[in-house]
Enzyme design. Structure first.
Site, PDB file in Angstrom:
ATOM      1  N   TYR A  26       0.776  -1.044  -0.239  1.00 27.76           N
ATOM      2  CA  TYR A  26       0.187   0.646  -0.155  1.00 27.76           C
ATOM      3  C   TYR A  26       0.712   1.006   0.239  1.00 27.76           C
ATOM      4  O   TYR A  26       0.467   2.236  -0.980  1.00 27.76           O
ATOM      5  CB  TYR A  26      -0.861  -0.031   1.383  1.00 27.76           C
ATOM      6  CG  TYR A  26      -2.234  -0.979   1.514  1.00 27.76           C
ATOM      7  CD1 TYR A  26      -3.525  -0.584   0.813  1.00 27.76           C
ATOM      8  CD2 TYR A  26      -1.982  -2.343   1.451  1.00 27.76           C
ATOM      9  CE1 TYR A  26      -4.433  -2.268   0.961  1.00 27.76           C
ATOM     10  CE2 TYR A  26      -2.757  -3.528   1.311  1.00 27.76           C
ATOM     11  CZ  TYR A  26      -4.162  -3.067   0.866  1.00 27.76           C
ATOM     12  OH  TYR A  26      -4.811  -3.947   1.373  1.00 27.76           O
ATOM     13  N   GLU A  63      -9.485  -6.804  -2.085  1.00 27.83           N
ATOM     14  CA  GLU A  63      -8.989  -7.013  -0.646  1.00 27.83           C
ATOM     15  C   GLU A  63     -10.139  -8.139  -0.642  1.00 27.83           C
ATOM     16  O   GLU A  63     -10.669  -7.643  -1.002  1.00 27.83           O
ATOM     17  CB  GLU A  63      -9.113  -6.228   0.030  1.00 27.83           C
ATOM     18  CG  GLU A  63      -8.115  -5.103   0.360  1.00 27.83           C
ATOM     19  CD  GLU A  63      -8.691  -4.350   1.288  1.00 27.83           C
ATOM     20  OE1 GLU A  63      -9.368  -3.874   2.501  1.00 27.83           O
ATOM     21  OE2 GLU A  63      -7.452  -3.273   1.138  1.00 27.83           O
ATOM     22  N   ASN A  96      -7.470   4.279  -3.350  1.00 25.15           N
ATOM     23  CA  ASN A  96      -8.776   3.141  -2.752  1.00 25.15           C
ATOM     24  C   ASN A  96      -9.369   3.417  -1.925  1.00 25.15           C
ATOM     25  O   ASN A  96      -9.184   4.872  -1.319  1.00 25.15           O
ATOM     26  CB  ASN A  96      -7.494   2.776  -1.860  1.00 25.15           C
ATOM     27  CG  ASN A  96      -8.154   1.206  -1.093  1.00 25.15           C
ATOM     28  OD1 ASN A  96      -8.483   0.589  -1.535  1.00 25.15           O
ATOM     29  ND2 ASN A  96      -7.421   1.492  -0.035  1.00 25.15           N
ATOM     30  N   GLU A  97     -10.825   3.342  -1.957  1.00 25.98           N
ATOM     31  CA  GLU A  97     -11.215   3.360  -1.169  1.00 25.98           C
ATOM     32  C   GLU A  97     -12.032   4.666  -0.852  1.00 25.98           C
ATOM     33  O   GLU A  97     -11.702   5.902   0.132  1.00 25.98           O
ATOM     34  CB  GLU A  97     -11.479   2.822   0.215  1.00 25.98           C
ATOM     35  CG  GLU A  97     -11.246   0.993  -0.193  1.00 25.98           C
ATOM     36  CD  GLU A  97     -12.332   0.572   1.461  1.00 25.98           C
ATOM     37  OE1 GLU A  97     -11.689   0.868   1.950  1.00 25.98           O
ATOM     38  OE2 GLU A  97     -11.909  -0.562   1.563  1.00 25.98           O
ATOM     39  N   ASP A 128     -16.969  -1.314  -1.260  1.00 22.55           N
ATOM     40  CA  ASP A 128     -18.005  -2.499  -1.552  1.00 22.55           C
ATOM     41  C   ASP A 128     -19.344  -2.067  -0.644  1.00 22.55           C
ATOM     42  O   ASP A 128     -19.689  -1.748   0.369  1.00 22.55           O
ATOM     43  CB  ASP A 128     -17.474  -4.066  -0.993  1.00 22.55           C
ATOM     44  CG  ASP A 128     -18.910  -4.924  -1.525  1.00 22.55           C
ATOM     45  OD1 ASP A 128     -19.538  -4.438  -2.177  1.00 22.55           O
ATOM     46  OD2 ASP A 128     -19.459  -5.889  -0.652  1.00 22.55           O
TER      47      ASP A 128
END
Ligand SMILES: *[C@@H]1O[C@H](CO)[C@@H](O)[C@H](O)[C@H]1NC(C)=O
Ligand SMILES: *[C@@H]1O[C@H](CO)[C@@H](O)[C@H](O)[C@H]1NC(C)=O
Length: 490
Positions: free
Chosen positions: A87, A274, A159-160, A202
């Protein structure tokens, strides 16, 4: 171990770089032979967020500490993974030893270009003010630091970055902008293809962003604005951090039929960036999703694999291994957990030969759809649907794009590297098993396989024929040049 030392002493050539991986339609594949490449990955950040330190002279990241990488590459190789996701990285540190160890173990890297330090990520609360030339200089430096390693196959542009309704309205154009900038930079400054994509939250189960928003984001990022194949702001892949399959749940209970239905017409690869729900917390995870992900035809056809979260046990309890000394992950002994055994068993039970024989030349490719606001289901809820809103490259960053950035430590695989590590490995019963976890240098740039090689001693006791034979293969191929070299000397 002794073999590779002998090789080095004899001046034998390095383990070769892993074969180039590219994208066709909705799958990754090996450029050389057209076989599909399924991601069987592991998130790698020993120490969690503190695996990344940025103060002054005590600066490190998960790929800057060779002793730690040697130990962990051996464990991850034995598990059978072929990818690690890392990351947070410092572009100015030297990563050559770590990346070479993973390369020689047959393991690819997928890397996040962002990190928690200010100016090195898009702030999801305020994307506009954090998308600037200083930010771009930093992410381009990460590309410079890693583009030279052929086992780096992908960068995550974000990411997110979307978790609620406001972010779903404001942030998608910025994800496309960053994707475009990275792809353009790579096209101009790298001599090979490296994929650029995004890892989404998600949001199916009704978070504030709306339950369709993960589908909307896939549509938003995966369409092509003018209908052209090589639209630079179109993501090369779309990934989701998914935790909906918990414990002994079934395919149906985990919402997987809907995932197949939503994504079966995808024009780009989709995988889990993930996965591995840990509920109920405290009991070992069975990883039942592995059999479905890599065994069911509909899953194998629709998706490109997944990355299990995560290698080490941290406070949030998603680990496969425990550090005996959590304060010093670098020199700590490692204890395998039951989760490790379970995942290893699940991998071993998959019919990988079936997957290996999937050829991309026969696949049906879905062309990227042309972007249109009509494809956004949550448009009326405010989900971004205006494709003309993608910000252009800030003018102050044009020089970086044209001339390249400096200040990174440009990486290069090393000719020879040491695999020996001083730490101990304990199995899940506390027994020391170092001998089973010696890294096997993969001959002829072979990708790490599952069923995994279980170290030079053969399989770990369940009588797995193919595991034992893959070790024999590795040793034989390693011995051949040694014997030849000795013959030449004599
Ligand atoms: C996972 O581990 C637990 C605890 O050892 C065990 O009871 C269970 O059977 C394992 N599951 C699988 C699928 O191997
Ligand atoms: C294609 O090449 C890759 C990388 O070398 C290899 O792992 C795979 O087994 C090959 N596929 C087949 C069908 O031989």
């Amino acid at each position: 171990m002794r073999l590779s030392t002998a090789l080095a002493a004899l001046g034998a050539t390095a383990a070769a770089a892993l074969p180039q991986v590219e994208i066709k339609g909705n799958q990754f594949y090996f450029t050389g032979n057209g076989s599909e490449f399924k991601i069987r990955g592991l998130a790698y950040q020993p120490g969690g967020q503190s695996a990344f330190k940025s103060d002054g002279n005590d600066k490190f990241d998960p790929l800057s500490r060779p002793d730690q990488c040697r130990r962990d590459a051996a464990v991850i190789q034995s598990l059978g993974a072929n990818v690690i996701r890392v990351y947070n990285l410092h572009a100015d540190l030297n990563h050559d030893e770590c990346v070479t160890v993973f390369n020689n173990a047959g393991i690819y890297l997928m890397l996040d270009v962002n990190s928690p330090v200010v100016n090195t990520h898009i702030n999801k609360e305020n994307a506009k003010s954090t998308y600037h030339h200083g930010y771009l200089e930093n992410i381009f430096k990460v590309v410079e630091a890693f583009k030279g390693y052929s086992n780096v196959i992908a960068f995550f542009a974000g990411n997110e970055v979307i978790d609620d309704k406001k972010q779903a309205r404001d942030n998608p154009p910025y994800i496309r902008a960053v994707t475009r900038d990275l792809k353009q930079y790579i096209k101009k400054h790298s001599d090979r293809f490296i994929a650029v994509g995004y890892a989404a939250t998600d949001t199916r189960s009704a978070s504030g962003a709306g339950k369709d928003s993960v589908v909307d984001l896939w549509n938003y990022l995966g369409c092509s604005i003018e209908g052209e194949e090589d639209d630079m702001s179109r993501a090369d892949f779309f990934a989701v951090n998914i935790y909906s399959w918990c414990g002994d749940a079934t395919f149906e209970e985990s919402g997987y039929p809907e995932l197949v239905k939503d994504f079966e017409k995808t024009s780009l690869p989709i995988f889990w960036s993930e996965h591995g729900c840990n509920e109920p917390v405290g009991s070992p995870r069975p990883f039942n999703e592995i059999a479905a992900m890599y065994g069911r035809d509909d899953m194998v056809k629709t998706f490109a694999g997944g990355i299990v979260f995560e290698y080490t046990q941290e406070d949030n309890k998603f680990g496969l291994v425990k550090m005996a000394d959590t304060k010093d992950t670098e020199s700590s002994d490692v204890e395998l957990m039951k989760d490790f055994d379970n995942l290893s068993k699940q991998y071993d039970d998959v019919d990988w030969n079936k997957i290996k024989n999937i050829k991309t030349e026969n696949m049906q490719v879905v062309p990227p759809p042309k972007c249109s606001s009509d494809m956004i289901l949550g448009k009326s809820n405010g989900f971004a649907s205006d494709f003309s809103a993608i910000p252009s490259l800030p003018s102050e960053a044009q020089g970086f794009m044209d001339d390249g950035v400096t200040g990174a430590s440009p990486g290069k695989l090393m000719d020879t590297v040491d695999y020996k590590f001083p730490q101990n490995i304990m199995d899940s019963n506390g027994k020391q098993v170092n001998a089973q976890f010696a890294l096997v240098e993969m001959p002829d740039a072979k990708v790490n396989d599952a069923p995994s090689n279980k170290g030079p001693g053969g399989s770990s006791g369940d009588g797995d024929e193919s595991a034992a034979s893959s070790v024999a293969l590795a040793s034989a191929a390693l011995l051949a040049p040694v014997v030849a070299a000795i013959a030449a000397v004599l």
